[in-house]
Write a protein that holds these residues in place. Sequence first.
Motif, PDB file in Angstrom:
ATOM      1  N   VAL A  20       0.713  -1.092   0.175  1.00 39.50           N
ATOM      2  CA  VAL A  20       0.420   0.458   0.046  1.00 39.50           C
ATOM      3  C   VAL A  20       0.877   1.349   0.074  1.00 39.50           C
ATOM      4  CG1 VAL A  20      -1.644   1.443   1.187  1.00 39.50           C
ATOM      5  CG2 VAL A  20      -1.907  -1.511   1.181  1.00 39.50           C
ATOM      6  N   GLN A  21       0.520   1.784  -1.241  1.00 38.91           N
ATOM      7  CA  GLN A  21       1.406   3.659  -0.958  1.00 38.91           C
ATOM      8  C   GLN A  21       0.210   4.758  -0.722  1.00 38.91           C
ATOM      9  OE1 GLN A  21       4.358   3.940  -3.880  1.00 38.91           O
ATOM     10  NE2 GLN A  21       5.220   5.840  -1.990  1.00 38.91           N
ATOM     11  N   GLY A  22       0.437   5.236  -0.330  1.00 41.12           N
ATOM     12  CA  GLY A  22      -1.092   6.098  -0.544  1.00 41.12           C
ATOM     13  C   GLY A  22      -2.257   5.669  -0.478  1.00 41.12           C
ATOM     14  N   ALA A  23      -2.918   6.215  -1.481  1.00 46.83           N
ATOM     15  CA  ALA A  23      -4.093   4.883  -1.143  1.00 46.83           C
ATOM     16  C   ALA A  23      -4.164   4.339  -2.334  1.00 46.83           C
ATOM     17  CB  ALA A  23      -5.132   6.512  -2.140  1.00 46.83           C
ATOM     18  N   ARG A  24      -3.050   3.638  -2.913  1.00 41.54           N
ATOM     19  CA  ARG A  24      -2.622   2.702  -3.708  1.00 41.54           C
ATOM     20  C   ARG A  24      -2.854   1.156  -3.534  1.00 41.54           C
ATOM     21  NH1 ARG A  24       0.852   0.144  -6.868  1.00 41.54           N
ATOM     22  NH2 ARG A  24       2.676   1.579  -5.985  1.00 41.54           N
ATOM     23  N   SER A  79       7.405   6.119   0.979  1.00 41.51           N
ATOM     24  CA  SER A  79       7.808   4.696   0.527  1.00 41.51           C
ATOM     25  C   SER A  79       6.495   3.626   0.627  1.00 41.51           C
ATOM     26  CB  SER A  79       9.076   4.268   1.426  1.00 41.51           C
ATOM     27  OG  SER A  79      10.399   4.876   1.839  1.00 41.51           O
ATOM     28  N   GLY A  80       5.382   3.624   1.512  1.00 47.01           N
ATOM     29  CA  GLY A  80       4.632   3.039   1.605  1.00 47.01           C
ATOM     30  C   GLY A  80       4.871   1.592   2.065  1.00 47.01           C
ATOM     31  N   LYS A  81       4.447   0.579   2.678  1.00 42.57           N
ATOM     32  CA  LYS A  81       4.050  -0.907   3.348  1.00 42.57           C
ATOM     33  C   LYS A  81       3.418  -1.681   2.949  1.00 42.57           C
ATOM     34  CE  LYS A  81       2.615  -0.539   7.662  1.00 42.57           C
ATOM     35  NZ  LYS A  81       1.385  -1.246   8.814  1.00 42.57           N
ATOM     36  N   TRP A  82       3.841  -2.867   3.223  1.00 41.11           N
ATOM     37  CA  TRP A  82       2.547  -4.215   3.150  1.00 41.11           C
ATOM     38  C   TRP A  82       1.545  -3.519   4.727  1.00 41.11           C
ATOM     39  CZ3 TRP A  82       3.314  -7.069  -0.393  1.00 41.11           C
ATOM     40  CH2 TRP A  82       4.535  -7.199  -1.602  1.00 41.11           C
ATOM     41  N   GLU A  83       0.752  -4.642   3.934  1.00 42.07           N
ATOM     42  CA  GLU A  83      -0.566  -4.667   4.957  1.00 42.07           C
ATOM     43  C   GLU A  83      -1.545  -5.698   5.104  1.00 42.07           C
ATOM     44  OE1 GLU A  83      -2.832  -0.772   5.678  1.00 42.07           O
ATOM     45  OE2 GLU A  83      -1.693   0.460   4.931  1.00 42.07           O
ATOM     46  N   VAL A  84      -1.956  -6.422   5.720  1.00 43.99           N
ATOM     47  CA  VAL A  84      -2.814  -7.009   6.051  1.00 43.99           C
ATOM     48  C   VAL A  84      -4.165  -7.019   5.995  1.00 43.99           C
ATOM     49  CG1 VAL A  84      -3.325  -7.689   8.388  1.00 43.99           C
ATOM     50  CG2 VAL A  84      -2.781  -9.611   6.520  1.00 43.99           C
ATOM     51  N   PHE A  85      -4.964  -7.845   4.474  1.00 41.01           N
ATOM     52  CA  PHE A  85      -6.328  -8.031   4.407  1.00 41.01           C
ATOM     53  C   PHE A  85      -7.273  -9.310   4.822  1.00 41.01           C
ATOM     54  CE2 PHE A  85      -3.759  -4.262   1.842  1.00 41.01           C
ATOM     55  CZ  PHE A  85      -4.457  -3.205   2.221  1.00 41.01           C
ATOM     56  N   ASP A  86      -8.151  -9.232   5.416  1.00 45.89           N
ATOM     57  CA  ASP A  86      -8.931 -10.105   5.112  1.00 45.89           C
ATOM     58  C   ASP A  86      -9.738 -10.390   4.585  1.00 45.89           C
ATOM     59  OD1 ASP A  86     -10.109 -11.993   6.294  1.00 45.89           O
ATOM     60  OD2 ASP A  86     -10.282 -11.632   8.146  1.00 45.89           O
ATOM     61  N   LEU A  87      -9.522 -11.200   3.320  1.00 50.42           N
ATOM     62  CA  LEU A  87     -10.251 -11.507   2.431  1.00 50.42           C
ATOM     63  C   LEU A  87     -11.492 -12.735   2.622  1.00 50.42           C
ATOM     64  CD1 LEU A  87      -7.379 -11.326  -0.178  1.00 50.42           C
ATOM     65  CD2 LEU A  87      -9.378  -9.846   0.619  1.00 50.42           C
ATOM     66  N   SER A  88     -12.163 -13.361   3.540  1.00 55.40           N
ATOM     67  CA  SER A  88     -12.284 -14.486   4.264  1.00 55.40           C
ATOM     68  C   SER A  88     -14.523 -14.051   3.416  1.00 55.40           C
ATOM     69  CB  SER A  88     -12.445 -14.772   5.212  1.00 55.40           C
ATOM     70  OG  SER A  88     -11.238 -14.571   6.064  1.00 55.40           O
TER      71      SER A  88
END
Length: 137
Positions: A20-24, A79-88
């Motif tokens: 994730v970087q900004g809104a992207r 720089s952005g970062k990695w984020e977790v999303f629950d897709l269940s």
Amino acid sequence: MLDDLPVGARLTRIRRIFFVQGARIDATNGPIELTFEDGAVRLFGSGPDGETLIVDQLAWVDPFAEPATEDNESFLIESGKWEVFDLSEIWSHRRFIGHSLTSVEGAGENAVRLTFDDRVMDIGSGCDELKVEFPAS
């Protein structure tokens, strides 16, 4: 690695880790985390060589968990970062929830096919990316 997958256990949650970087949100690739009814967790990702599929038995931990320091926050904004999303609850993923892992087929060092009753999930690593596909069963 694949011998440790809990064949026979029901899947209860699917999470993906996206950049994730900004809104992207780049949802084209990233690690996938599967949680089973007995609490077992398997986190699939790309190895240090960018090709080998690795499977960890731990849930993903955000290295930049809140609260972020002022320096970290500035870095993350830029720089952005990695984020977790629950897709269940997303339809394409939800259809696996509640189904048992019935077979595991390795495809070399960089891919695996998981079958949950009559639903198929292909996970593969290559070029520093982890791809997940749900081919027609």
